[in-house]
Motif scaffolding. Sequence first.
Motif, short mmCIF file in Angstrom:
data_model
loop_
_atom_site.label_atom_id
_atom_site.label_comp_id
_atom_site.label_asym_id
_atom_site.label_seq_id
_atom_site.Cartn_x
_atom_site.Cartn_y
_atom_site.Cartn_z
N VAL A 71 0.86 -1.20 0.00
CA VAL A 71 0.00 0.00 0.00
C VAL A 71 0.89 1.24 0.00
N THR A 72 1.91 1.24 0.87
CA THR A 72 2.84 2.38 0.92
C THR A 72 3.60 2.50 -0.39
N ALA A 73 4.07 1.38 -0.91
CA ALA A 73 4.83 1.39 -2.16
C ALA A 73 3.98 1.98 -3.30
N ASP A 74 2.69 1.59 -3.33
CA ASP A 74 1.81 2.11 -4.38
C ASP A 74 1.52 3.59 -4.18
N HIS A 75 1.41 4.03 -2.93
CA HIS A 75 1.26 5.47 -2.69
C HIS A 75 2.46 6.21 -3.27
N MET A 76 3.65 5.66 -3.06
CA MET A 76 4.87 6.29 -3.60
C MET A 76 4.84 6.29 -5.13
#
Length: 238
Positions: A71-76
């Motif tokens: 989820v964090t990686a996709d936000h980035m």
Amino acid sequence: MTTPVYSRVLLKLSGEALMGEQAFGIDPKVTQAMADAIKDLVNAGVEPAIVVGGGNIFRGVSLAAEGVNQVTADHMGMLATTINALALYNALKQNGMAARVMSAIPMDGVCENYSWWKAIEHLQQGEVVIFAAGTGNPFFTTDSAASLRAIEIQADLMIKATKVDGVYSADPVKYPDAQRFENLSYDEVIHQELAVMDMASVILCRDHKMPLRVLNMSKQHALLHAVMGENEGTLIHS
Ligand code: UDP
């Protein structure tokens, strides 16, 4: 001048297309060349909207493989698409065009929030609208965002700009005798598992009867030829 066959188009640019010959990031010469090609569309009376990817900076999947929460990686990844959207916006403005960036993730002071009806109004007023931050949700790609936005803004055509001039029976770089398709149905793309876009975006286009043209944008006037209804690259339809 001849009248375009399609009046409103959604152009999907991959992040990698912005790199040019570089291994990473954005080449301003490339964004300028893209702005020139988009200006030709505006001058021809077309309303262009753009979805840009983020693969030139990074993709969430790669970071998730290194152990970062997806989820964090996709936000980035979605923030990376916004960097590209701003670079493209700058190139369009420097080319004398009216343009704006609308983001699926609110970023006050940087760009506007996405609104489908405001986007349509801006397009009708002759502005180029760049959609940033994909769908705003993890576990999606900017191809899916492009299909979604094309349907929402009632585009007449979605264009996916790639490094090759259409869809081939096999990777034309590895297999020089691969055949280029001029026309395909979405069902053929699905059943033959042709690498056009991810399945979610293909199915969205099929279900909403959104035609898609796959072309090589670095080929001179390819975009203009596509909106004029010429046989550029590959046309996929329902
Ligand atoms: N992304 C996402 N949701 C979206 C669109 C994109 O999470 O709706 C993230 C995802 O991590 C993706 C990255 O943003 O890898 C960059 O987008 P994409 O890989 O589609 O870019 P492209 O391949 O077109 O350059």
